[in-house]
Scaffold this motif. Structure first.
Motif, mmCIF file in Angstrom:
data_model
loop_
_atom_site.group_PDB
_atom_site.id
_atom_site.type_symbol
_atom_site.label_atom_id
_atom_site.label_comp_id
_atom_site.label_asym_id
_atom_site.label_seq_id
_atom_site.Cartn_x
_atom_site.Cartn_y
_atom_site.Cartn_z
ATOM 1 N N UNK A 92 12.058 -28.099 46.667
ATOM 2 C CA UNK A 92 11.387 -27.915 45.410
ATOM 3 C C UNK A 92 10.697 -28.844 44.929
ATOM 4 N N UNK A 93 12.432 -30.024 44.792
ATOM 5 C CA UNK A 93 12.459 -31.556 44.877
ATOM 6 C C UNK A 93 12.632 -32.793 44.961
ATOM 7 N N UNK A 112 15.255 -35.622 42.548
ATOM 8 C CA UNK A 112 15.096 -36.146 41.366
ATOM 9 C C UNK A 112 16.381 -37.096 40.946
ATOM 10 N N UNK A 113 16.182 -37.899 40.904
ATOM 11 C CA UNK A 113 17.099 -39.028 40.446
ATOM 12 C C UNK A 113 18.042 -38.632 39.091
ATOM 13 N N UNK A 114 19.450 -38.188 39.542
ATOM 14 C CA UNK A 114 20.633 -38.568 39.059
ATOM 15 C C UNK A 114 21.431 -39.262 38.088
ATOM 16 N N UNK A 115 20.850 -40.353 36.756
ATOM 17 C CA UNK A 115 21.557 -41.368 36.863
ATOM 18 C C UNK A 115 22.672 -41.406 36.359
ATOM 19 N N UNK A 116 22.756 -40.329 35.622
ATOM 20 C CA UNK A 116 24.323 -39.642 34.775
ATOM 21 C C UNK A 116 25.264 -39.572 36.158
ATOM 22 N N UNK A 117 24.914 -39.739 37.097
ATOM 23 C CA UNK A 117 25.981 -39.392 37.816
ATOM 24 C C UNK A 117 26.110 -40.738 39.264
ATOM 25 N N UNK A 118 26.887 -42.354 38.113
ATOM 26 C CA UNK A 118 26.762 -43.176 39.360
ATOM 27 C C UNK A 118 25.086 -45.025 39.594
ATOM 28 N N UNK A 119 24.141 -43.894 38.519
ATOM 29 C CA UNK A 119 22.728 -44.550 38.338
ATOM 30 C C UNK A 119 22.115 -44.430 40.134
ATOM 31 N N UNK A 120 22.817 -44.244 41.051
ATOM 32 C CA UNK A 120 21.798 -43.707 42.661
ATOM 33 C C UNK A 120 22.217 -42.110 42.718
ATOM 34 N N UNK A 121 22.212 -41.935 41.820
ATOM 35 C CA UNK A 121 22.155 -40.422 42.893
ATOM 36 C C UNK A 121 20.912 -39.671 42.694
ATOM 37 N N UNK A 122 21.052 -39.333 44.006
ATOM 38 C CA UNK A 122 19.259 -37.666 43.735
ATOM 39 C C UNK A 122 19.621 -36.932 44.473
ATOM 40 N N UNK A 123 19.250 -35.283 43.207
ATOM 41 C CA UNK A 123 19.315 -34.262 43.784
ATOM 42 C C UNK A 123 18.247 -33.538 43.915
ATOM 43 N N UNK A 124 18.069 -33.208 45.661
ATOM 44 C CA UNK A 124 16.910 -32.125 46.211
ATOM 45 C C UNK A 124 17.642 -30.898 45.792
ATOM 46 N N UNK A 125 16.390 -30.930 45.320
ATOM 47 C CA UNK A 125 16.493 -29.080 45.154
ATOM 48 C C UNK A 125 15.425 -28.472 45.813
ATOM 49 N N UNK A 151 21.046 -13.677 37.344
ATOM 50 C CA UNK A 151 19.765 -13.338 36.014
ATOM 51 C C UNK A 151 18.904 -13.473 36.141
ATOM 52 N N UNK A 152 18.282 -13.011 34.811
ATOM 53 C CA UNK A 152 16.264 -13.387 35.179
ATOM 54 C C UNK A 152 16.554 -13.921 34.347
ATOM 55 N N UNK A 153 15.251 -14.328 34.738
ATOM 56 C CA UNK A 153 14.863 -16.082 34.287
ATOM 57 C C UNK A 153 14.933 -16.020 32.579
ATOM 58 N N UNK A 154 14.243 -14.839 32.702
ATOM 59 C CA UNK A 154 14.017 -14.755 31.297
ATOM 60 C C UNK A 154 15.030 -14.386 30.029
ATOM 61 N N UNK A 157 9.937 -24.569 36.026
ATOM 62 C CA UNK A 157 8.852 -25.774 36.757
ATOM 63 C C UNK A 157 8.869 -24.684 38.161
ATOM 64 N N UNK A 158 9.940 -23.992 38.487
ATOM 65 C CA UNK A 158 9.663 -22.774 39.147
ATOM 66 C C UNK A 158 8.972 -22.137 38.210
ATOM 67 N N UNK A 159 9.235 -20.924 37.623
ATOM 68 C CA UNK A 159 8.894 -20.029 36.761
ATOM 69 C C UNK A 159 7.063 -20.180 36.334
#
Length: 153
Positions: free
Chosen positions: A83-84, A86-99, A123-126, A142-144
């Protein structure tokens, strides 16, 4: 709570000292009813998409399949897609998350609660549970809405 914050801080500091990029994965897994699977960790507050670190020698796709199965007993469908990133600045300044996202899951036996995953919930999204993390909410929004993903986790 304080213990998990201290641990997160120490891991982040270690990552900065090593100057290495880290890569994690999260999976938005939907069942036939359109519900998303969320997990609650024993070491961090809130509800999250299942996922974790990419191991050495493993692709992000392989890690997504493995983490989803290990944490939830759910097998990702053949439709598992990125899906994407994403840069995760809160975890070491060099972390990325692939969703990743999958809508053709096979639900197997649910693992017993343990120190890592204390609870799982479809869970339902709503009707998301209280305490869903902001990053998880952003990815689900983003997905919905089929909108463009934000660059930061």
């Amino acid at each position: 709570m304080l213990k998990s914050r201290v641990l997160s801080y120490l891991v982040a500091r270690y990552g900065r000292m090593r100057r290495a990029m880290t890569l994690g994965v999260r999976v938005a897994a939907f069942d036939a009813e359109g519900r998303v699977l969320l997990v609650r960790h024993g070491y961090a507050p809130g509800w999250h998409l299942p996922g974790g670190a990419v191991d050495p020698g493993e692709s992000a796709h392989e890690a997504a399949v493995r983490e989803l199965l290990e944490e939830t007993g759910v097998v990702a469908g053949d439709d598992l897609a990125l899906h994407g990133l994403h840069f995760n600045p809160g975890f070491g300044g060099r972390d990325h998350v692939a969703t990743f996202v999958t809508r053709a899951v096979r639900i197997g036996p649910e693992p017993a609660p343990n120190r890592e995953i204390v609870e799982r919930r479809w869970s339902r999204l709503d009707d998301l549970p209280e305490g869903v993390t902001p990053a998880t909410r952003r990815r689900l929004l983003e997905l919905s809405e089929a909108g463009a993903g934000a660059p930061r986790w």
